[in-house]
Enzyme design. Structure first.
Site, short mmCIF file in Angstrom:
data_model
loop_
_atom_site.label_atom_id
_atom_site.label_comp_id
_atom_site.label_asym_id
_atom_site.label_seq_id
_atom_site.Cartn_x
_atom_site.Cartn_y
_atom_site.Cartn_z
N GLY A 188 35.62 5.67 27.46
CA GLY A 188 35.18 6.70 28.39
C GLY A 188 35.33 6.22 29.82
O GLY A 188 36.11 5.30 30.11
N GLY A 189 34.56 6.81 30.71
CA GLY A 189 34.69 6.50 32.12
C GLY A 189 34.05 5.16 32.50
O GLY A 189 33.16 4.66 31.81
N GLU A 203 40.24 7.50 40.00
CA GLU A 203 40.88 8.13 38.84
C GLU A 203 40.65 9.64 38.92
O GLU A 203 39.51 10.09 38.98
CB GLU A 203 40.26 7.59 37.55
CG GLU A 203 40.96 8.14 36.32
CD GLU A 203 40.31 7.68 35.01
OE1 GLU A 203 39.07 7.69 34.93
OE2 GLU A 203 41.06 7.35 34.08
N GLU A 221 32.05 4.26 35.01
CA GLU A 221 30.64 4.19 35.41
C GLU A 221 29.73 4.21 34.19
O GLU A 221 28.76 3.45 34.10
CB GLU A 221 30.29 5.30 36.39
CG GLU A 221 30.87 5.08 37.78
CD GLU A 221 30.90 3.59 38.18
OE1 GLU A 221 29.85 2.91 38.14
OE2 GLU A 221 31.97 3.07 38.54
N GLY A 250 30.58 3.30 31.21
CA GLY A 250 30.84 2.03 30.52
C GLY A 250 30.04 0.88 31.14
O GLY A 250 29.50 0.02 30.44
N CYS A 309 43.92 8.12 30.04
CA CYS A 309 43.47 6.92 30.74
C CYS A 309 44.65 6.12 31.29
O CYS A 309 44.55 5.46 32.31
CB CYS A 309 42.65 6.05 29.80
SG CYS A 309 43.51 5.66 28.26
N LYS A 336 29.49 9.02 18.10
CA LYS A 336 29.14 10.12 18.99
C LYS A 336 30.38 10.58 19.75
O LYS A 336 30.83 9.94 20.70
CB LYS A 336 28.07 9.72 20.01
CG LYS A 336 27.41 10.98 20.56
CD LYS A 336 26.90 10.86 21.97
CE LYS A 336 27.93 11.07 23.03
NZ LYS A 336 28.53 12.41 23.10
N GLU A 350 30.62 15.75 23.89
CA GLU A 350 29.91 17.01 23.61
C GLU A 350 30.90 18.19 23.49
O GLU A 350 30.76 19.04 22.61
CB GLU A 350 28.93 17.27 24.76
CG GLU A 350 27.90 18.31 24.44
CD GLU A 350 26.93 18.51 25.60
OE1 GLU A 350 27.21 18.05 26.72
OE2 GLU A 350 25.89 19.15 25.38
N GLU A 367 36.64 0.54 26.59
CA GLU A 367 37.97 1.04 26.97
C GLU A 367 37.73 2.08 28.05
O GLU A 367 37.27 3.19 27.76
CB GLU A 367 38.65 1.69 25.76
CG GLU A 367 38.86 0.78 24.56
CD GLU A 367 39.97 -0.23 24.78
OE1 GLU A 367 40.71 -0.10 25.77
OE2 GLU A 367 40.09 -1.14 23.95
#
Ligand code: NAD
Length: 496
Positions: free
Chosen positions: A234-235, A391, A237, A239, A290, A181, A184, A256
């Protein structure tokens, strides 16, 4: 609009369980962040598409026309994927540029990285041994690795083709099926990659690509009982939420996540190298990285001179059209994201920060429709300030002076994150001490943002768990099995 041929991608078809068709989720428009021109209409996937893709992936895995191949046979397909990516290198780089607005030189490097990732894991697959383990009785013991089954891979928008490859290549090498996925807003490069994998000979159903909403498609993938591992980038939260769901299923999850990486310039550093490295570390990819070196610590004795040079060079960075070779910084990904970066800058000012350069949008021809933001340097804050702790994921650097190693390390490590760090010094003993003392998955010494596919990558603390890359990267997508082979001449001493 520039002339990238998106015709193969613009009918809105995505790969669901071996079929190219439109998803049943929301229809949306993919736009080019540099001028908001339309790339393509996308018909995203929904929960039913996710379920179908996962079931097809599980069938494909059981059918064993991929999982059952010999390592060298699977490796041959991965080599073909690498060759095809190389053949279409320029086109893929242009597709990726249209997807997220990164400068063309960066997207070319990402495509090269994707190709090399397939080549590397093909080589690992053919050369990794299984082991005989020392016995303690009349038997022979072996440790072997089996595929997991269906792997769910979820990736962000900042470097889709490279992050997709980092998950797909080792997962395929390990004999798994994959449901990917992508974010988007950046579906195109992932869909293009899926077409290449099909052409390379990956059997039907083994790879699905499901652009769509994270909270719907991503969540459906994480929760499905047939999915045996999640590989997420991804971010933090999102994760953390995935980790909780994975824990309920007792499913491994590699995560990650985000970062707020410190870069440290000591007074004996080669300042020409340090200025360049610091600027590249934060402002390449417009800071949407990141590993962006977003907190800069400079030794007090050289602080003013160094920051002056840095600011003067930052003002000269070439912000603009991502299709041009000379461009160093393109737009941010979206209007919404730019607003979030602007809020952080305002917050920094409210907290007492002084903006030394940038701090706003560039003006003039070519900037009116894109989501551009100037390279921004802020000083006058302490490490506890919110913009030193959160971040931002944009071109914003906070600079702080330091006096000694002890206080420096306390501040550098005073962060929820632990993804990356940079050190600039000519003193190798100091570099060694500092590098070992930093809470960080990666430390660059007298360089920054360099990557080898052979070197494991991953975060400490809130920056994640698990490692990608490195020859053991395949093992992250396999489960271990121990075999005991009896060699006794007589029956076990148990029954008469
Ligand atoms: P994000 O967490 O919002 O989204 C990442 C992916 O997760 C997207 O595909 C998204 O659709 C999906 N998602 C969102 N909600 C979900 C849910 N509830 N369940 C399942 N999937 C869901 O991150 P982003 O904004 O796309 O990317 C930026 C973040 O990614 C930054 O924090 C950055 O530091 C991080 N990042 C980390 C690395 C790394 O290697 N450590 C690399 C690149 C980016």
């Amino acid at each position: 609009m520039d002339s990238v041929d998106l015709s193969g991608l613009s009918s809105g078809e995505i790969l669901i369980g071996g079929e190219w068709r439109r998803g049943r989720g929301n229809k949306y428009t993919s736009i080019y962040p540099a001028d908001q021109s339309v790339n393509a209409d996308v018909y995203g996937a929904n929960e039913d598409d996710a379920r179908e893709a996962i079931e097809a992936a599980d069938n494909a895995w059981r059918r064993a026309d991929w999982s059952g191949l010999k390592p060298h046979e699977r490796a041959a397909v991965l080599h073909r994927a690498c060759d095809l990516i190389r053949e279409r290198h320029e086109w893929l780089a242009q597709v990726q540029r249209r997807d997220n607005g990164k400068p063309i030189n960066e997207t070319r490097a990402l495509v090269t990285s994707a190709a090399n990732t397939f080549r590397y894991f093909a080589a690992c697959l053919e050369t990794l041994d299984e082991s005989l383990t020392p016995p303690r009785g009349e038997y022979l013991t072996m440790s072997v690795h089996e595929p997991l089954g269906v792997v769910g891979a979820i990736t962000p928008w900042n470097s889709p083709i490279a992050s997709d490859a980092q998950k797909i290549a080792p997962a395929l090498a390990g004999g798994n099926s994959i449901v990917l996925k992508p974010a988007e807003v950046t579906p195109l490069a992932s869909v293009a990659l899926a077409r290449i994998l099909e052409e390379a000979g990956v059997p039907k159903g083994v790879v699905s690509v499901l652009p769509g909403k994270g909270s719907i498609v991503g969540d459906a993938i994480v929760r499905h009982p047939l999915v045996k591992k999640i590989s997420f980038t991804g971010g933090t939260e999102v994760g953390r939420g995935i980790a909780l769901l994975a824990a309920e299923k007792l499913m491994p999850a590699s995560l990650e996540l985000g970062g707020k990486s410190p870069t440290i310039v000591f007074d004996d550093a080669d300042l020409d190298h340090a200025v360049n490295g610091v600027l590249y570390g934060i402002f390449s990819s417009s800071g949407e990285s990141c590993i962006a070196g977003s907190r800069l610590f400079v030794q007090r004795s050289i602080y003013h001179a160094f920051v002056e040079r840095l600011v003067s060079s930052a003002r000269k960075l070439r912000v603009g059209d991502p299709s041009l070779e000379q461009t160093q910084m393109g737009p941010l990904i979206s209007a919404q994201h730019r607003t979030s970066v602007e809020r952080f800058v305002s917050l920094g000012i409210e907290e007492g920060g002084r903006v030394l350069c940038g701090g706003g949008r560039p003006e003039g021809d070519g900037f009116d429709r894109g989501f551009f933001f100037l390279p921004t340097i802020i000083e006058g804050l302490s490490n506890g300030a919110l913009i030193c702790q959160k971040e931002i994921f944009g071109p914003v650097l906070v600079v702080l002076p330091f006096d000694d190693e002890e206080s420096l390390l306390a501040d550098a490590n005073d962060s929820a994150f632990g993804l990356a760090a940079g050190i600039w010094t000519r003193d190798y003993k100091r570099a060694w001490r500092t590098a070992r003392a930093l809470d960080s998955g990666t430390v660059w010494i007298n360089t920054y943002k360099q990557f080898s596919i052979a070197t494991p990558f991953g975060g400490w603390k809130d920056s994640g768990t698990g490692r990608e890359k490195g020859y053991l990267g395949i093992r992250e997508y396999m489960q271990q099995k121990s075999l005991y082979w009896g060699l006794n001449a007589a029956p076990l001493a148990w029954a008469d």
